[in-house]
Design a protein around this motif. Sequence first.
Motif, PDB file in Angstrom:
ATOM      1  N   SER A   1       0.818  -1.208   0.000  1.00 12.64           N
ATOM      2  CA  SER A   1       0.000   0.000   0.000  1.00 12.64           C
ATOM      3  C   SER A   1       0.855   1.263   0.000  1.00 12.64           C
ATOM      4  N   GLY A   2       2.063   1.138   0.564  1.00 13.42           N
ATOM      5  CA  GLY A   2       2.952   2.287   0.599  1.00 13.42           C
ATOM      6  C   GLY A   2       3.308   2.804  -0.780  1.00 13.42           C
ATOM      7  N   ASP A   3       3.410   1.905  -1.766  1.00 16.49           N
ATOM      8  CA  ASP A   3       3.722   2.336  -3.131  1.00 16.49           C
ATOM      9  C   ASP A   3       2.616   3.243  -3.678  1.00 16.49           C
ATOM     10  N   THR A   4       1.375   2.858  -3.414  1.00 11.77           N
ATOM     11  CA  THR A   4       0.253   3.675  -3.895  1.00 11.77           C
ATOM     12  C   THR A   4       0.178   4.999  -3.159  1.00 11.77           C
ATOM     13  N   GLN A   5       0.493   4.981  -1.863  1.00 10.93           N
ATOM     14  CA  GLN A   5       0.466   6.243  -1.120  1.00 10.93           C
ATOM     15  C   GLN A   5       1.484   7.223  -1.682  1.00 10.93           C
ATOM     16  N   LEU A   6       2.627   6.721  -2.094  1.00 12.25           N
ATOM     17  CA  LEU A   6       3.626   7.582  -2.728  1.00 12.25           C
ATOM     18  C   LEU A   6       3.099   8.146  -4.047  1.00 12.25           C
ATOM     19  N   LEU A   7       2.348   7.347  -4.790  1.00 13.42           N
ATOM     20  CA  LEU A   7       1.729   7.848  -6.022  1.00 13.42           C
ATOM     21  C   LEU A   7       0.780   8.999  -5.710  1.00 13.42           C
ATOM     22  N   GLY A   8       0.043   8.881  -4.608  1.00 12.93           N
ATOM     23  CA  GLY A   8      -0.855   9.963  -4.213  1.00 12.93           C
ATOM     24  C   GLY A   8      -0.104  11.239  -3.890  1.00 12.93           C
ATOM     25  N   LEU A   9       1.018  11.107  -3.179  1.00 14.46           N
ATOM     26  CA  LEU A   9       1.832  12.282  -2.855  1.00 14.46           C
ATOM     27  C   LEU A   9       2.397  12.914  -4.127  1.00 14.46           C
ATOM     28  N   ILE A  10       2.799  12.078  -5.073  1.00 17.73           N
ATOM     29  CA  ILE A  10       3.314  12.574  -6.357  1.00 17.73           C
ATOM     30  C   ILE A  10       2.226  13.351  -7.106  1.00 17.73           C
ATOM     31  N   LEU A  11       1.017  12.800  -7.123  1.00 21.03           N
ATOM     32  CA  LEU A  11      -0.085  13.460  -7.829  1.00 21.03           C
ATOM     33  C   LEU A  11      -0.356  14.847  -7.271  1.00 21.03           C
ATOM     34  N   GLU A  12      -0.391  14.956  -5.962  1.00 17.80           N
ATOM     35  CA  GLU A  12      -0.700  16.259  -5.363  1.00 17.80           C
ATOM     36  C   GLU A  12       0.419  17.264  -5.619  1.00 17.80           C
ATOM     37  N   LYS A  13       1.657  16.788  -5.642  1.00 12.60           N
ATOM     38  CA  LYS A  13       2.783  17.679  -5.932  1.00 12.60           C
ATOM     39  C   LYS A  13       2.774  18.087  -7.410  1.00 12.60           C
ATOM     40  N   ALA A  14       2.490  17.127  -8.291  1.00 10.10           N
ATOM     41  CA  ALA A  14       2.539  17.388  -9.734  1.00 10.10           C
ATOM     42  C   ALA A  14       1.402  18.289 -10.204  1.00 10.10           C
ATOM     43  N   THR A  15       0.214  18.080  -9.657  1.00  7.40           N
ATOM     44  CA  THR A  15      -0.964  18.811 -10.139  1.00  7.40           C
ATOM     45  C   THR A  15      -1.258  20.065  -9.330  1.00  7.40           C
ATOM     46  N   GLY A  16      -0.721  20.146  -8.108  1.00  5.10           N
ATOM     47  CA  GLY A  16      -1.031  21.271  -7.241  1.00  5.10           C
ATOM     48  C   GLY A  16      -2.439  21.196  -6.682  1.00  5.10           C
ATOM     49  N   LYS A  17      -3.060  20.010  -6.768  1.00  4.87           N
ATOM     50  CA  LYS A  17      -4.429  19.830  -6.284  1.00  4.87           C
ATOM     51  C   LYS A  17      -4.491  18.623  -5.364  1.00  4.87           C
ATOM     52  N   LYS A  18      -5.430  18.658  -4.430  1.00  2.00           N
ATOM     53  CA  LYS A  18      -5.653  17.491  -3.597  1.00  2.00           C
ATOM     54  C   LYS A  18      -6.305  16.399  -4.442  1.00  2.00           C
ATOM     55  N   LEU A  19      -6.130  15.160  -4.009  1.00  3.03           N
ATOM     56  CA  LEU A  19      -6.630  14.036  -4.796  1.00  3.03           C
ATOM     57  C   LEU A  19      -8.133  14.112  -5.046  1.00  3.03           C
ATOM     58  N   ASN A  20      -8.889  14.516  -4.037  1.00  2.00           N
ATOM     59  CA  ASN A  20     -10.339  14.586  -4.221  1.00  2.00           C
ATOM     60  C   ASN A  20     -10.718  15.594  -5.302  1.00  2.00           C
ATOM     61  N   GLN A  21     -10.001  16.720  -5.358  1.00  2.00           N
ATOM     62  CA  GLN A  21     -10.280  17.740  -6.389  1.00  2.00           C
ATOM     63  C   GLN A  21      -9.921  17.221  -7.778  1.00  2.00           C
ATOM     64  N   TYR A  22      -8.760  16.577  -7.868  1.00  2.00           N
ATOM     65  CA  TYR A  22      -8.313  16.077  -9.162  1.00  2.00           C
ATOM     66  C   TYR A  22      -9.205  14.925  -9.644  1.00  2.00           C
ATOM     67  N   ALA A  23      -9.623  14.065  -8.713  1.00  2.00           N
ATOM     68  CA  ALA A  23     -10.515  12.961  -9.064  1.00  2.00           C
ATOM     69  C   ALA A  23     -11.873  13.475  -9.536  1.00  2.00           C
ATOM     70  N   ALA A  24     -12.375  14.510  -8.876  1.00  3.74           N
ATOM     71  CA  ALA A  24     -13.658  15.095  -9.293  1.00  3.74           C
ATOM     72  C   ALA A  24     -13.548  15.706 -10.684  1.00  3.74           C
ATOM     73  N   GLU A  25     -12.448  16.415 -10.918  1.00  5.35           N
ATOM     74  CA  GLU A  25     -12.250  17.111 -12.192  1.00  5.35           C
ATOM     75  C   GLU A  25     -12.054  16.152 -13.355  1.00  5.35           C
TER      76      GLU A  25
END
Length: 378
Positions: free
Chosen positions: A211-235
């Motif tokens: 699960s740690g690998d996926t959590q790192l993907l989440g941290l990468i997404l928020e850094k790359a997009t400048g958005k929280k995961l819930n915002q990016y998932a909604a969009e």
Amino acid sequence: MRLLKWLFISLVIIVGVFSAYAILGNKNYLFKAAYHNFSGIDDYKIFSNDKVAGAAVDQPWPYGAEYNKINYPDSLNALLEELKTVGVLLIKNDSLQFEKYWDGYSDSSLSGSFSVAKSITSILIGAAIKEGKIKSVDQPVGDFIPEFSEGEKAAVTIKDLLTMSSGTDWNESYWNPFSVTAEAYYGNDLQKTATQVKMKNKPGTIHYYKSGDTQLLGLILEKATGKKLNQYAAEKLWQPLGATHDALWSTDHENGNTKAYCCFNSNARDFARIGKFMLDSGKINGLPVIDSLFWKQSITPCNITDTKGEKCNYYGYQWWIDPQHPEIFYARGILGQYIIMIPSKETIIVRLAHKASKERVQTVPREVRALINWGLSL
């Protein structure tokens, strides 16, 4: 009376040692883990959550002409009830053909999906690559997470995380309250928990579900997009797919880190929209959200050697694959949450539950095999 006295004293000592370990070791999450005992599909009620906004205009599934009249074997129903299913749904040719609910749940009830969230996180990585926010799956993790910019960790790429082959020492133990997985689930500092791992194997050489690998993907997404995961998932997904209800994505604390590896909470009908997205090759209304190559690799076995010394023929980019029917793929949560795609039948099956079978045949849980066979028979 003497026995009761010694039992009481022993209990006090155990509680005292446990409390001291938790406090002195800065592991206060253990109190929450002990109180709630085991995880469940309603755990969003005990966590903070971010809203994943649904569509402004409802786009409900059309009912099939044979809605709830299609063949539904008694043997399948008995198995689903034995494993405490709360909802099962089948979509075929973009129409709702069958659904059934138990235990007070309905077509609009929220249910935790556990590691189904891993597959959703993978889609969002693909979307960020399509947007150019991430260069490619070969980009180093260290470009986004400082803790991975030096030493052995600097060799880890996004692809290594997607294929669960990062080589880190994350201990994927769900039933051990002292494991890092329990700390991630009940703790309040996912950033620290996910990044403090050490290297155990060379990246890309051993497939080991973490699960740690996926959590790192989440941290990468928020850094790359400048958005929280819930915002990016909604969009990128929830609103364009026409989700009827808002979803909830649990966090480690109020306004904290999103639990990218788990805890996306929704209902069976809206979860099925993820299935349609994947059946449509990562497109919404004909427009690609992820590149065709990323989509294909997501549902193609990574073939990296696993911990049994065999080539992994059952996992792609955070998606499970049926070795008996390699064209069939699915998202999977630990308590028996599934989104199953059967492309040859244009069929999506969603199952939500309190329990999963421990029986596996070529990594496929017993109830998944039964649901696949049902879908193939229609």
